[in-house]
Every structure is written in structure tokens, then in C-alpha cells.
Scaffold this active site. Sequence first.
Site, PDB file in Angstrom:
ATOM      1  N   GLY A 221      -4.532 -10.706   6.791  1.00 17.40           N
ATOM      2  CA  GLY A 221      -5.258 -10.871   8.052  1.00 17.40           C
ATOM      3  C   GLY A 221      -5.610 -12.308   8.371  1.00 17.40           C
ATOM      4  O   GLY A 221      -6.177 -12.600   9.417  1.00 17.40           O
TER       5      GLY A 221
ATOM      6  N   ARG B  70     -11.552  -3.410 -10.873  1.00 17.61           N
ATOM      7  CA  ARG B  70     -10.137  -3.785 -10.817  1.00 17.61           C
ATOM      8  C   ARG B  70      -9.795  -4.213  -9.394  1.00 17.61           C
ATOM      9  O   ARG B  70     -10.342  -3.660  -8.433  1.00 17.61           O
ATOM     10  CB  ARG B  70      -9.243  -2.588 -11.165  1.00 17.61           C
ATOM     11  CG  ARG B  70      -9.369  -2.106 -12.572  1.00 17.61           C
ATOM     12  CD  ARG B  70      -8.532  -2.943 -13.525  1.00 17.61           C
ATOM     13  NE  ARG B  70      -8.362  -2.291 -14.803  1.00 17.61           N
ATOM     14  CZ  ARG B  70      -9.181  -2.429 -15.852  1.00 17.61           C
ATOM     15  NH1 ARG B  70     -10.255  -3.202 -15.740  1.00 17.61           N
ATOM     16  NH2 ARG B  70      -8.959  -1.786 -16.968  1.00 17.61           N
TER      17      ARG B  70
ATOM     18  N   ARG C 236       3.301  -5.309   5.789  1.00 17.21           N
ATOM     19  CA  ARG C 236       4.072  -5.681   6.980  1.00 17.21           C
ATOM     20  C   ARG C 236       5.549  -5.291   6.878  1.00 17.21           C
ATOM     21  O   ARG C 236       6.350  -5.675   7.721  1.00 17.21           O
ATOM     22  CB  ARG C 236       3.887  -7.159   7.286  1.00 17.21           C
ATOM     23  CG  ARG C 236       4.434  -8.107   6.255  1.00 17.21           C
ATOM     24  CD  ARG C 236       4.077  -9.528   6.629  1.00 17.21           C
ATOM     25  NE  ARG C 236       5.158 -10.426   6.316  1.00 17.21           N
ATOM     26  CZ  ARG C 236       5.011 -11.719   6.136  1.00 17.21           C
ATOM     27  NH1 ARG C 236       3.827 -12.274   6.251  1.00 17.21           N
ATOM     28  NH2 ARG C 236       6.044 -12.484   5.872  1.00 17.21           N
TER      29      ARG C 236
ATOM     30  N   GLU D 262      -8.237 -11.327   2.919  1.00 20.64           N
ATOM     31  CA  GLU D 262      -7.800 -12.524   2.174  1.00 20.64           C
ATOM     32  C   GLU D 262      -8.531 -13.795   2.628  1.00 20.64           C
ATOM     33  O   GLU D 262      -8.638 -14.758   1.867  1.00 20.64           O
ATOM     34  CB  GLU D 262      -6.289 -12.714   2.323  1.00 20.64           C
ATOM     35  CG  GLU D 262      -5.841 -12.938   3.771  1.00 20.64           C
ATOM     36  CD  GLU D 262      -4.355 -13.154   3.938  1.00 20.64           C
ATOM     37  OE1 GLU D 262      -3.612 -13.167   2.945  1.00 20.64           O
ATOM     38  OE2 GLU D 262      -3.924 -13.320   5.107  1.00 20.64           O
TER      39      GLU D 262
ATOM     40  N   ASP E 255       0.050 -16.531  17.056  1.00 20.74           N
ATOM     41  CA  ASP E 255      -0.538 -17.663  17.792  1.00 20.74           C
ATOM     42  C   ASP E 255       0.300 -18.938  17.682  1.00 20.74           C
ATOM     43  O   ASP E 255       0.460 -19.670  18.659  1.00 20.74           O
ATOM     44  CB  ASP E 255      -1.988 -17.901  17.350  1.00 20.74           C
ATOM     45  CG  ASP E 255      -2.089 -18.358  15.910  1.00 20.74           C
ATOM     46  OD1 ASP E 255      -1.628 -17.608  15.027  1.00 20.74           O
ATOM     47  OD2 ASP E 255      -2.615 -19.455  15.661  1.00 20.74           O
ATOM     48  N   GLY E 256       0.875 -19.207  16.494  1.00 25.22           N
ATOM     49  CA  GLY E 256       1.686 -20.417  16.320  1.00 25.22           C
ATOM     50  C   GLY E 256       2.938 -20.383  17.184  1.00 25.22           C
ATOM     51  O   GLY E 256       3.285 -21.365  17.856  1.00 25.22           O
TER      52      GLY E 256
ATOM     53  N   ASP F 105      -1.931  -9.300  11.847  1.00 27.91           N
ATOM     54  CA  ASP F 105      -3.319  -9.794  11.753  1.00 27.91           C
ATOM     55  C   ASP F 105      -4.170  -9.421  12.978  1.00 27.91           C
ATOM     56  O   ASP F 105      -5.397  -9.501  12.921  1.00 27.91           O
ATOM     57  CB  ASP F 105      -3.337 -11.320  11.600  1.00 27.91           C
ATOM     58  CG  ASP F 105      -2.525 -11.797  10.405  1.00 27.91           C
ATOM     59  OD1 ASP F 105      -2.322 -11.002   9.473  1.00 27.91           O
ATOM     60  OD2 ASP F 105      -2.080 -12.962  10.420  1.00 27.91           O
TER      61      ASP F 105
ATOM     62  N   ARG G 274     -14.993   3.477 -11.652  1.00 26.98           N
ATOM     63  CA  ARG G 274     -14.745   2.041 -11.520  1.00 26.98           C
ATOM     64  C   ARG G 274     -15.053   1.535 -10.117  1.00 26.98           C
ATOM     65  O   ARG G 274     -15.124   2.316  -9.165  1.00 26.98           O
ATOM     66  CB  ARG G 274     -13.244   1.751 -11.742  1.00 26.98           C
ATOM     67  CG  ARG G 274     -12.839   1.766 -13.172  1.00 26.98           C
ATOM     68  CD  ARG G 274     -11.355   1.466 -13.246  1.00 26.98           C
ATOM     69  NE  ARG G 274     -10.898   1.524 -14.626  1.00 26.98           N
ATOM     70  CZ  ARG G 274      -9.628   1.522 -14.978  1.00 26.98           C
ATOM     71  NH1 ARG G 274      -8.679   1.488 -14.068  1.00 26.98           N
ATOM     72  NH2 ARG G 274      -9.287   1.564 -16.252  1.00 26.98           N
TER      73      ARG G 274
HETATM   74  O1  F6P Z   1       0.371 -13.627   9.623  1.00 27.53           O
HETATM   75  C1  F6P Z   1       0.881 -12.549   8.901  1.00 27.53           C
HETATM   76  C2  F6P Z   1       0.669 -12.746   7.429  1.00 27.53           C
HETATM   77  O2  F6P Z   1       1.187 -11.630   6.746  1.00 27.53           O
HETATM   78  C3  F6P Z   1      -0.782 -13.018   7.016  1.00 27.53           C
HETATM   79  O3  F6P Z   1      -1.560 -11.860   7.019  1.00 27.53           O
HETATM   80  C4  F6P Z   1      -0.579 -13.687   5.691  1.00 27.53           C
HETATM   81  O4  F6P Z   1      -1.668 -14.514   5.333  1.00 27.53           O
HETATM   82  C5  F6P Z   1       0.650 -14.507   5.931  1.00 27.53           C
HETATM   83  O5  F6P Z   1       1.356 -13.894   6.982  1.00 27.53           O
HETATM   84  C6  F6P Z   1       1.550 -14.662   4.734  1.00 27.53           C
HETATM   85  O6  F6P Z   1       2.591 -15.489   5.112  1.00 27.53           O
HETATM   86  P1  F6P Z   1       3.891 -15.776   4.244  1.00 27.53           P
HETATM   87  O7  F6P Z   1       4.941 -14.805   4.693  1.00 27.53           O
HETATM   88  O8  F6P Z   1       4.254 -17.166   4.604  1.00 27.53           O
HETATM   89  O9  F6P Z   1       3.537 -15.635   2.806  1.00 27.53           O
END
Ligand code: F6P
Length: 378
Positions: free
Chosen positions: A183, A281, A290, A235, A116-117, A140, A175
Site C-alpha cells: 500500500g 509471528r 497483485r 508496509e 501516480d508516477g 494501493d 498466538r
Molecule cells: O505500488 C504497488 C506496489 O505493489 C506497492 O504496494 C509496493 O510498495 C510496491 O509496488 C513494490 O514495488 P516493486 O514491484 O518495485 O517491488
Amino acid sequence: MLKKVAIITNGGDAPGLNTVIRAIVKTAETHGIECYGYIEGYKGLLNNNYIKLDSKTNASGLLHRGGTIIGTSNSTNVFNLKCEENGQIVYKDMSQKCIDNIKEAGFDCIFTLGGDGTQKSGRDFSLRGVNVIGVPKTIDNDVAHTDVTFGYNTAVSVATDALDRLHSTAESHHRIMVLEVMGRYAGWIALESAIAGGADAALIPEIPFDIEKVAEKVEERKKAGKNFSIIVVSEGAKPKDGDIVIKKKLDDGKGLDNIRLGGIGEQVAEDLEKLTGLVSRCTVLGYVQRGGTPTAFDRVLSTKYGVKAMELAMQEKFNVLVTYKHGEMSYVSLEDVVGNNKEIGAPSGNTAKSNIRKIEMDDPLIKAARALGINLGE
Ligand code: F6P
């Protein structure tokens, strides 16, 4: 007639970036169009740093290769660039320099591969007269107007594999195993991997969770003789009476999402241990989601995205984002992708005006999770 085009890969890397590059280059070559790549995203555009791409040399053998051969940057907002001048931090609009660089190089169109950015900046460039075609990349899966971004399927596969592996320890040791996945402000990776990996609960940003309800689910399983549970936590998930957990506040510049998320998984594991008495845990999956080779699905999707992007360029349908909607390749204007976030250089990410695609409550994934008894913290 198009003669020269350039590719920019910007934002966090995602599996499939090289596949899109390959598809654009091959399609361009078939039509006698030259293809170039800016080095390290918008930073390369600003520094006028680009290379020629061709399928006989550097744009070859890319299908299975993770990352991006032309590099990326997720800390450069050229519309509001953080600079140091005489020991002072100042913010400068450097977009005209980028536009001059594109004109000087003679690029008829730039392809912006990003989330998006990146697409927000692409749209801002388009308003200043640059021909832009966006391709939605992000693990994401939160880009507006497209059903699936490339890289997402691979991330879900990696998370699902991790869940399969965590099952062994959960079952053998009785556990609670918590898996924190990426995400950002959308729970796609968490929810889809929870369904694929047979998790007992999935906590997503779209549903602020009640930890007591998750504990009840664990207790129910205990009563039924299952002394272990698997919990997936996105997250960006937050408790209903709390806030998202920030690992680090960054200061990369204005208009960027200066927040590194992380830590909610550990919090959930600790709370569940206290509430249920079961040893808990947490595993934070992190960047393995990724990295590395894209799945077959992502290779095909990325190829379709790249081919469609080049086709749109040849038809001179500029200032659009290539989309994958209801199984069809199509496109939508970058203006629509930006939504209400119209101001040039305005922040992207989790703002009230941003247009990121979150999971709707009537999404079939939510229905499936509820039907299966996957606890969503409600
Ligand atoms: O947007 C992709 C992503 O992997 C997110 O899921 C994660 O919060 C972020 O990028 C982490 O970014 P960076 O590479 O700046 O740590």
C-alpha cells in the site's frame, strides 16, 4: 477522427490491466480505430517498441489473466533517465525522443495505465503536446480524484483470504499473528482487509502508532478469554516516535520513488511478543496481492475504465484521467491529478508536493474500524 491509438502499462503490475487493454481494444475496433501497445511501459515508448493489438489474436482471452500482456516497467523516468556515459552516471531528458516516436507512429492518443508516477509523466507529456488519457491503476488505491483504482479490490480480497487463514493458527496456538500488507504511503489495503477479515488492530501510515496501545488491546482480549490476536500492518506504517522501515534503498533514477518498503510487520510482532508474552509471528503477504486473476468487481471496473477511456478519446477530451467517483465514470484533468507537483520531471510518490490519496480521518472506514473496536494504534 481518431485512427490509431496506443496503450502503455507502466509501474507495478495490477490485476485488471489486461481487462482494461481488452476493453480499449474492443471499443476501438467497433469504431474502426487501430490499437497498439508499447512494450514494457515508458521504456517501450523510449525504444519505439510497440505491437499491434487486436481482439482476434493477442487481445483475446484476457479477462481473467493477471499481469499485463504488453509488459511494464517501474524504473524508467524518461524525463530524467539514468544513463551511463564514459563510465559516469548522467541524467537525461529523453522525452523528446518519446514524442518523436509517437508522432512517427502516427498515434493520435496514448492511454497511460498506471499509478501516480505514471500519471505524472502522462501529464508532463501532455504539456509537450501529446494527447494523453490516464487510467488509474494500482493496488494501493492512492490515486487522487478517483474513489477506487483497478486492482485494489483484488488485493483486498487476497489480504482478507490470508487473514481468514491466519486465524486458524492464531486460535489454535494462542498466538499473535501479524500480517504485513502493501500500500506504500496509504493504508487502504490494510484498513479494508482488517475490517473484512475481522482483525483486532490495523496499523496504517496515516496514523503513527503507539505499540503500547496495540499491546493493551491484546491484553484486553486475553482477559476476555481470547488468547490470540490478529494484527494487520501496512508496509508504510510507522511508530509515533519512529520512522518507516525501509528494506532497500534503490538507485533507479531521479524522479522515481527509490525506496523498497518492508520490515515493519516483523518489528511489530517482536515488540508485541515482548510486551504481552504471547508468541508472535509475522507473515509478509508481498506480491501475491497483485498477481493472478482479478475479482469480478475488478473485471467490471477495469472494463468500465477501458470503455470510458476510449469514449473520451473519441470525444477528443484529452489530457485527463478517467475516474470512478460516487459510482459514476467521469474524468478530471491530469493537471488536477498532479496537484502541486507541477514541475516537469519532478519526483512523484511520497513528496510534500505529491497528490497521493491517503485515508482521511473522517473516512467511513476509519469510523467503522473505531466502532468495531479495531485498534488503530492510538
Ligand atoms: O505500488 C504497488 C506496489 O505493489 C506497492 O504496494 C509496493 O510498495 C510496491 O509496488 C513494490 O514495488 P516493486 O514491484 O518495485 O517491488
